[in-house]
Write a protein that holds these residues in place. Sequence first.
Motif, PDB file in Angstrom:
ATOM      1  N   ALA A 223     -25.945  -4.229   8.366  1.00  0.00           N
ATOM      2  CA  ALA A 223     -26.049  -5.342   9.305  1.00  0.00           C
ATOM      3  C   ALA A 223     -26.861  -4.837  10.490  1.00  0.00           C
ATOM      4  CB  ALA A 223     -24.670  -5.829   9.759  1.00  0.00           C
ATOM      5  N   GLY A 224     -28.170  -5.078  10.448  1.00  0.00           N
ATOM      6  CA  GLY A 224     -29.038  -4.490  11.458  1.00  0.00           C
ATOM      7  C   GLY A 224     -29.010  -2.976  11.337  1.00  0.00           C
ATOM      8  N   LYS A 225     -28.722  -2.302  12.435  1.00  0.00           N
ATOM      9  CA  LYS A 225     -28.668  -0.839  12.445  1.00  0.00           C
ATOM     10  C   LYS A 225     -27.315  -0.293  11.996  1.00  0.00           C
ATOM     11  CE  LYS A 225     -32.810  -0.348  14.346  1.00  0.00           C
ATOM     12  NZ  LYS A 225     -33.935   0.308  13.645  1.00  0.00           N
ATOM     13  N   THR A 226     -26.337  -1.165  11.811  1.00  0.00           N
ATOM     14  CA  THR A 226     -25.002  -0.731  11.413  1.00  0.00           C
ATOM     15  C   THR A 226     -24.927  -0.611   9.901  1.00  0.00           C
ATOM     16  OG1 THR A 226     -23.984  -1.809  13.335  1.00  0.00           O
ATOM     17  CG2 THR A 226     -22.545  -1.273  11.485  1.00  0.00           C
ATOM     18  N   LEU A 227     -24.557   0.574   9.419  1.00  0.00           N
ATOM     19  CA  LEU A 227     -24.429   0.828   7.989  1.00  0.00           C
ATOM     20  C   LEU A 227     -22.977   1.174   7.675  1.00  0.00           C
ATOM     21  CD1 LEU A 227     -27.572   3.077   7.331  1.00  0.00           C
ATOM     22  CD2 LEU A 227     -27.402   0.582   7.250  1.00  0.00           C
ATOM     23  N   LEU A 228     -22.378   0.418   6.771  1.00  0.00           N
ATOM     24  CA  LEU A 228     -21.011   0.667   6.341  1.00  0.00           C
ATOM     25  C   LEU A 228     -21.058   0.979   4.843  1.00  0.00           C
ATOM     26  CD1 LEU A 228     -19.430  -2.296   8.296  1.00  0.00           C
ATOM     27  CD2 LEU A 228     -19.136   0.120   8.819  1.00  0.00           C
ATOM     28  N   ALA A 229     -20.786   2.239   4.504  1.00  0.00           N
ATOM     29  CA  ALA A 229     -20.956   2.715   3.131  1.00  0.00           C
ATOM     30  C   ALA A 229     -19.599   2.965   2.483  1.00  0.00           C
ATOM     31  CB  ALA A 229     -21.784   3.992   3.113  1.00  0.00           C
ATOM     32  N   GLU A 306     -10.241  -3.969   0.724  1.00  0.00           N
ATOM     33  CA  GLU A 306      -9.816  -2.746   0.053  1.00  0.00           C
ATOM     34  C   GLU A 306      -9.633  -1.579   1.016  1.00  0.00           C
ATOM     35  OE1 GLU A 306      -8.920  -1.962  -2.969  1.00  0.00           O
ATOM     36  OE2 GLU A 306      -9.388  -3.778  -4.092  1.00  0.00           O
ATOM     37  N   ILE A 307     -10.594  -1.383   1.921  1.00  0.00           N
ATOM     38  CA  ILE A 307     -10.537  -0.177   2.760  1.00  0.00           C
ATOM     39  C   ILE A 307     -10.654  -0.464   4.253  1.00  0.00           C
ATOM     40  CG2 ILE A 307     -11.494   1.231   0.895  1.00  0.00           C
ATOM     41  CD1 ILE A 307     -14.108   1.285   2.462  1.00  0.00           C
ATOM     42  N   GLY A 308     -10.672  -1.727   4.629  1.00  0.00           N
ATOM     43  CA  GLY A 308     -10.703  -2.053   6.055  1.00  0.00           C
ATOM     44  C   GLY A 308     -12.034  -1.832   6.728  1.00  0.00           C
ATOM     45  N   ALA A 309     -13.124  -1.785   5.961  1.00  0.00           N
ATOM     46  CA  ALA A 309     -14.447  -1.638   6.584  1.00  0.00           C
ATOM     47  C   ALA A 309     -14.737  -2.871   7.436  1.00  0.00           C
ATOM     48  CB  ALA A 309     -15.517  -1.471   5.509  1.00  0.00           C
ATOM     49  N   PRO A 310     -15.093  -2.696   8.714  1.00  0.00           N
ATOM     50  CA  PRO A 310     -15.256  -3.840   9.631  1.00  0.00           C
ATOM     51  C   PRO A 310     -16.597  -4.553   9.450  1.00  0.00           C
ATOM     52  CG  PRO A 310     -15.711  -1.809  10.801  1.00  0.00           C
ATOM     53  CD  PRO A 310     -15.301  -1.403   9.402  1.00  0.00           C
ATOM     54  N   ILE A 311     -16.837  -5.082   8.253  1.00  0.00           N
ATOM     55  CA  ILE A 311     -18.142  -5.669   7.957  1.00  0.00           C
ATOM     56  C   ILE A 311     -18.315  -7.005   8.668  1.00  0.00           C
ATOM     57  CG2 ILE A 311     -19.650  -6.479   6.106  1.00  0.00           C
ATOM     58  CD1 ILE A 311     -18.178  -4.454   4.264  1.00  0.00           C
TER      59      ILE A 311
END
Length: 325
Positions: A223-229, A306-311
């Motif tokens: 999301a833009g510069k934010t990467l959630l892997a 599943e893992i609470g990633a703040p997407i």
Amino acid sequence: MTSRDTVLVLTSAGDPTAEAVVGALTRVGATIARFDTGDFPLGLGLSATTTAAGGWAGSVSGAWGALDLERVGSVFYWRPTSFRLPSGMSPADEVWAAVEARHGWGGLLASLDARWVNDPVRSAAAEYKPLQLSVAARCGLAVPRTLVSNVHTDAVDFARQVGGPVVCKPLSSLVFGEDGEEPTKTYTTIIDPASVDADGFAMTAHLVQEYIDKAYEVRVTAAGKTLLAVSIRSSSPAGRVDWRADYDSLTYGRVSVPEAVASGIDRFLAQMGLAYGAFDFAVTPSEQWIFLECNPVGHWLWLEHEIGAPIADAIAELLLQGTRE
């Protein structure tokens, strides 16, 4: 000067992914307008005029009230439905009305001075997998050896050159059903091109690719510069070839994105004109990240659960930036 303080959410009613983003926006007090383009023309009214500055002034109105188009600072475009037209129209009139509605809505929306997540025109272009692979390679991301062809002998020669297993992948995300049956998804499949029917292979284009020996896969939500892997590991043979084929076999974990891969993702988004993308990578036993594809409208909500990633929060912040510019 009119303040562009509104986030416009274009989506179908009750879509859970859109609901998550709306919830994140609501928690921070954002001004939100939400509707489905499919409600036009039966449930929505549209009227806009040109301005001296070269834009459009007007509104979209429905049972919920009216939206001033000049106040839209960002747009979250997430799988809205097709226009629903009045009953009783002839087939020719339906086609004409739908095309006119698309050009009218599409032209006005494209004219908005707003941040898009994602612009539907850019998303449509980004759906082409051969284009994705070319752009990814130019952006410094490793990609698998790939053949696009309907020539059977070329597929056989390609597999021989690879010298190992190859897979066939669908080139589109089309899901279909026949004769009232449930829609069928086509997953990545390991094939032996020599045993494939040559006449059937010749009927359309196919994407044939070297099979990557992977330790696990990674879905990177950008999301833009934010990467959630998130790492995705499967305990079943089908899931190891294509994890979508067996969700029950999957386990997840948070991982960091290597700097070179992060830079490649950033360049990819810029070249494709995207603000958001769901990137899939295969990670080899030696920890090399191999780009597989980018879905510009890829699902992510199950990973947040599943893992609470703040997407949802990351996408909401990206949208809010458009209202501050």
